[in-house]
Motif scaffolding. Structure first.
Motif, PDB file in Angstrom:
ATOM      1  N   GLN A 165       0.819  -1.230   0.000  1.00 21.82           N
ATOM      2  CA  GLN A 165       0.000   0.000   0.000  1.00 21.82           C
ATOM      3  C   GLN A 165       0.843   1.266   0.000  1.00 21.82           C
TER       4      GLN A 165
ATOM      5  N   ASN B  21      -1.535  -9.435   4.191  1.00 23.79           N
ATOM      6  CA  ASN B  21      -2.318  -8.580   3.295  1.00 23.79           C
ATOM      7  C   ASN B  21      -3.256  -9.377   2.384  1.00 23.79           C
TER       8      ASN B  21
ATOM      9  N   ILE C 169      -9.552 -11.019   3.589  1.00 22.81           N
ATOM     10  CA  ILE C 169     -10.580 -12.059   3.389  1.00 22.81           C
ATOM     11  C   ILE C 169     -11.434 -12.147   4.650  1.00 22.81           C
TER      12      ILE C 169
ATOM     13  N   ILE D 274     -14.166  -9.559   4.910  1.00 23.70           N
ATOM     14  CA  ILE D 274     -15.401  -9.699   4.122  1.00 23.70           C
ATOM     15  C   ILE D 274     -16.583  -9.974   5.058  1.00 23.70           C
TER      16      ILE D 274
ATOM     17  N   PHE E 256     -19.001  -7.070   5.047  1.00 19.47           N
ATOM     18  CA  PHE E 256     -19.956  -7.026   3.925  1.00 19.47           C
ATOM     19  C   PHE E 256     -21.005  -8.134   4.048  1.00 19.47           C
TER      20      PHE E 256
ATOM     21  N   PRO F   2     -15.705   1.082  -3.917  1.00 18.56           N
ATOM     22  CA  PRO F   2     -15.674   0.553  -2.549  1.00 18.56           C
ATOM     23  C   PRO F   2     -14.323  -0.069  -2.195  1.00 18.56           C
TER      24      PRO F   2
ATOM     25  N   GLY G 248     -11.453   0.909  -4.035  1.00 19.16           N
ATOM     26  CA  GLY G 248     -10.533   1.740  -4.804  1.00 19.16           C
ATOM     27  C   GLY G 248     -10.952   1.834  -6.266  1.00 19.16           C
TER      28      GLY G 248
HETATM   29  C1  HEM Z   1      -6.262  -2.443  -1.470  1.00 23.54           C
HETATM   30  C2  HEM Z   1     -10.812  -2.361   0.143  1.00 23.54           C
HETATM   31  C3  HEM Z   1     -10.906  -7.193   0.173  1.00 23.54           C
HETATM   32  C4  HEM Z   1      -6.206  -7.262  -0.878  1.00 23.54           C
HETATM   33  C5  HEM Z   1      -7.519  -2.031  -1.109  1.00 23.54           C
HETATM   34  C6  HEM Z   1      -7.947  -0.644  -1.092  1.00 23.54           C
HETATM   35  C7  HEM Z   1      -9.216  -0.632  -0.626  1.00 23.54           C
HETATM   36  C8  HEM Z   1      -9.597  -1.988  -0.370  1.00 23.54           C
HETATM   37  C9  HEM Z   1     -10.084   0.595  -0.398  1.00 23.54           C
HETATM   38  C10 HEM Z   1      -7.062   0.541  -1.420  1.00 23.54           C
HETATM   39  C11 HEM Z   1      -7.321   1.175  -2.735  1.00 23.54           C
HETATM   40  C12 HEM Z   1      -6.398   2.348  -2.928  1.00 23.54           C
HETATM   41  O1  HEM Z   1      -5.571   2.634  -2.061  1.00 23.54           O
HETATM   42  O2  HEM Z   1      -6.459   3.022  -3.972  1.00 23.54           O
HETATM   43  C13 HEM Z   1     -11.193  -3.667   0.375  1.00 23.54           C
HETATM   44  C14 HEM Z   1     -12.450  -4.050   0.959  1.00 23.54           C
HETATM   45  C15 HEM Z   1     -12.487  -5.405   0.962  1.00 23.54           C
HETATM   46  C16 HEM Z   1     -11.237  -5.876   0.390  1.00 23.54           C
HETATM   47  C17 HEM Z   1     -13.523  -3.092   1.460  1.00 23.54           C
HETATM   48  C18 HEM Z   1     -13.594  -6.279   1.472  1.00 23.54           C
HETATM   49  C19 HEM Z   1     -13.477  -6.862   2.602  1.00 23.54           C
HETATM   50  C20 HEM Z   1      -9.676  -7.633  -0.216  1.00 23.54           C
HETATM   51  C21 HEM Z   1      -9.326  -9.005  -0.435  1.00 23.54           C
HETATM   52  C22 HEM Z   1      -7.994  -9.030  -0.707  1.00 23.54           C
HETATM   53  C23 HEM Z   1      -7.511  -7.665  -0.684  1.00 23.54           C
HETATM   54  C24 HEM Z   1     -10.295 -10.174  -0.340  1.00 23.54           C
HETATM   55  C25 HEM Z   1      -7.096 -10.187  -0.998  1.00 23.54           C
HETATM   56  C26 HEM Z   1      -7.427 -11.443  -0.907  1.00 23.54           C
HETATM   57  C27 HEM Z   1      -5.806  -5.955  -1.046  1.00 23.54           C
HETATM   58  C28 HEM Z   1      -4.427  -5.548  -1.317  1.00 23.54           C
HETATM   59  C29 HEM Z   1      -4.444  -4.158  -1.490  1.00 23.54           C
HETATM   60  C30 HEM Z   1      -5.834  -3.745  -1.329  1.00 23.54           C
HETATM   61  C31 HEM Z   1      -3.214  -6.463  -1.396  1.00 23.54           C
HETATM   62  C32 HEM Z   1      -3.279  -3.240  -1.801  1.00 23.54           C
HETATM   63  C33 HEM Z   1      -3.204  -2.982  -3.282  1.00 23.54           C
HETATM   64  C34 HEM Z   1      -2.166  -1.991  -3.683  1.00 23.54           C
HETATM   65  O3  HEM Z   1      -1.671  -1.229  -2.838  1.00 23.54           O
HETATM   66  O4  HEM Z   1      -1.828  -1.959  -4.874  1.00 23.54           O
HETATM   67  N1  HEM Z   1      -8.557  -2.830  -0.681  1.00 23.54           N
HETATM   68  N2  HEM Z   1     -10.483  -4.785   0.056  1.00 23.54           N
HETATM   69  N3  HEM Z   1      -8.565  -6.851  -0.394  1.00 23.54           N
HETATM   70  N4  HEM Z   1      -6.606  -4.846  -1.054  1.00 23.54           N
HETATM   71 FE1  HEM Z   1      -8.564  -4.843  -0.637  1.00 23.54          FE
END
Ligand code: HEM
Length: 417
Positions: free
Chosen positions: A85, A239, A244, A247, A250, A351, A353
């Motif tokens: 991030q 991460n 997971i 979730i 939701f 939601p 990104g």
């Molecule tokens: C990044 C929300 C589920 C892995 C993000 C971001 C948001 C977000 C808002 C940042 C977007 C940004 O900074 O521009 C959510 C929500 C989830 C969810 C609300 C539901 C529970 C997941 C799942 C995984 C995951 C299931 C992996 C199995 C990641 C990772 C990043 C990320 C690794 C960093 C990406 C980066 O920096 O390039 N998520 N996420 N997320 N999410 Fe999720």
């Protein structure tokens, strides 16, 4: 100071942010009738932005960077220190490919299948319980399947505590005081555990299968050809598992939506996969989870008469965008059918990104999230009968992250004939 831009009169808005939560940005956007305004948060100048155009700007990586954007308090709970991030440029894109390779549609289906089986198996236990709390059940089930799928060994005796730790890291992000510190203690405990496993995998003491998150992260090569140090690998594996488990939020909002909107539930009973998908999308739009996103200005530029000075913090409104009547017709009504006409725009529904996930920080886990939600909603509608006893189902727009107060209590649970 940006003379053209509305400013809040108060010296510092940090208290207002804690008091207004999800609506902090949209309250001021409405008050000033401006999609941009300047505020002071935790002693620094911050530009707050709202709307689809602002979202598009926010994801311009020539203008914004993530280095230095996430405060230590977020890195020490939600993200992990120096995690994906906080990366920029080539280094970020390279790390992002690793994550995206783990989240293909095959993996999404696999996780949905695992979730479905876990929910089904739970009915047998729930039959003997006086009541269950869906949020608590979901955290445990999601932690179990996330560890299984990534290849992290997890005994039944520890699953509850581990699930609680993952969940507390998320719960800490908008909190001060005890709730924040719970997440702050959960993180090093989890990092120690996962780092030990990474070391064991590297030493050949634990077997990891190629293609699993465990294997691919443990043996991932950085651009310079070296592997991640064990601590960094642990942070990145967390991460994958932590979100997971998240979730569960939701899922709990989905249960609330089914309860409050019998028509939507009826449509799912008689509907197809697309109906389920629209429901999951509407849950992600309507209910509060991620409030805002943050970045820092990479170099000076001017946009809409506003001077963005190098190093300034910028916050993009997420919750407010989903409740903006200019973008969403009757935004405060829960109507899954609205997604029939939605065109897949990368900047008006964010939601998790915005932008292209392979090029920006947009979440790589959206497919996993939506597939697990669909499997769970299908289960709640088509596989079980239950009663919803008297309870407090209200949720706060101030507490971040939010959740139905009662965690959604269910009683008299029976398998559907
Ligand atoms: C990044 C929300 C589920 C892995 C993000 C971001 C948001 C977000 C808002 C940042 C977007 C940004 O900074 O521009 C959510 C929500 C989830 C969810 C609300 C539901 C529970 C997941 C799942 C995984 C995951 C299931 C992996 C199995 C990641 C990772 C990043 C990320 C690794 C960093 C990406 C980066 O920096 O390039 N998520 N996420 N997320 N999410 Fe999720």
């Amino acid at each position: 100071l940006n003379e053209q831009l509305p400013h809040d009169k108060s010296l510092d808005n940090s208290l207002a942010l804690m008091q207004e939560g999800y609506q902090f940005i949209s309250n001021r956007v409405n008050r000033y009738e401006s999609d941009l305004f300047e505020a002071r948060l935790m002693g620094q100048r911050v530009i707050c932005m709202h709307g689809e155009e602002a979202a598009k700007l926010f994801y311009d990586s020539d203008r914004f960077q993530r280095k230095g954007a996430a405060p230590k308090r977020i890195q020490k709970t939600l993200f992990g220190v120096n995690a994906i991030q906080t990366l920029d440029g080539e280094e970020h894109i390279h790390r992002k490919l690793l994550f995206l390779s783990l989240m293909t549609s095959e993996h999404q289906k696999r996780l949905a299948e695992l979730a479905k089986n876990e929910w089904k198996a739970s009915i047998k236990l729930w039959k003997h319980a006086d009541h269950i709390k869906l949020f608590d059940e979901a955290k445990v089930i999601l932690c179990r399947i996330a560890c299984h799928w990534t290849g992290v060994p997890l005994s039944e005796s520890e699953v509850k505590e581990r699930a609680e730790d993952f969940s507390n890291m998320v719960d800490a992000f908008g909190a001060v005081g005890p709730r924040h510190w719970k997440g702050r203690r959960a993180r090093p405990r989890t990092e120690d555990w996962i780092r030990g496993i990474i070391e064991d995998v590297r030493a050949g003491k634990i077997e990891a299968n190629k293609g699993t998150a465990m294997y691919e992260i443990a043996f991932h090569k950085k651009l310079d050809g070296t592997t991640l140090d064990a601590q960094m690998a642990a942070v990145e594996l967390i991460n994958v598992i932590r979100p997971i488990v998240a979730i569960a939020t939701f899922i709990t909002f989905s249960a609330l939506a089914l309860y409050e909107h019998p028509n939507a539930k009826e449509n799912i009973r008689n509907g197809d996969e697309a109906t389920l998908e629209r429901f999951a999308q509407e849950v992600r739009r309507y209910y509060p989870f991620g409030p805002f996103l943050g970045a820092r200005v990479k170099k000076d530029f001017t946009w809409k008469n506003c001077d963005f000075k190098k190093g300034m913090l910028v916050l993009l409104d997420v919750y407010g965008l989903h409740h903006d009547g200019r973008i969403w017709n009757k935004p405060n009504e829960f109507r899954p059918d609205r997604f029939q006409d939605w065109d897949g725009n990368l900047y008006n529904f964010i939601p998790q990104g915005g932008g292209d996930p392979s090029q920006t920080h947009r979440c790589p886990g959206e497919g996993i999230t939506v597939e697990i939600m669909k499997a769970t909603v299908d289960f709640l509608v088509n596989k079980v009968d239950f009663d919803v006893p008297e309870q407090d189902l209200s949720y706060s727009l101030v507490r971040m992250p939010s959740l139905p107060e009662s965690g959604f209590v269910m009683k008299n649970i029976k398998e559907k004939a």
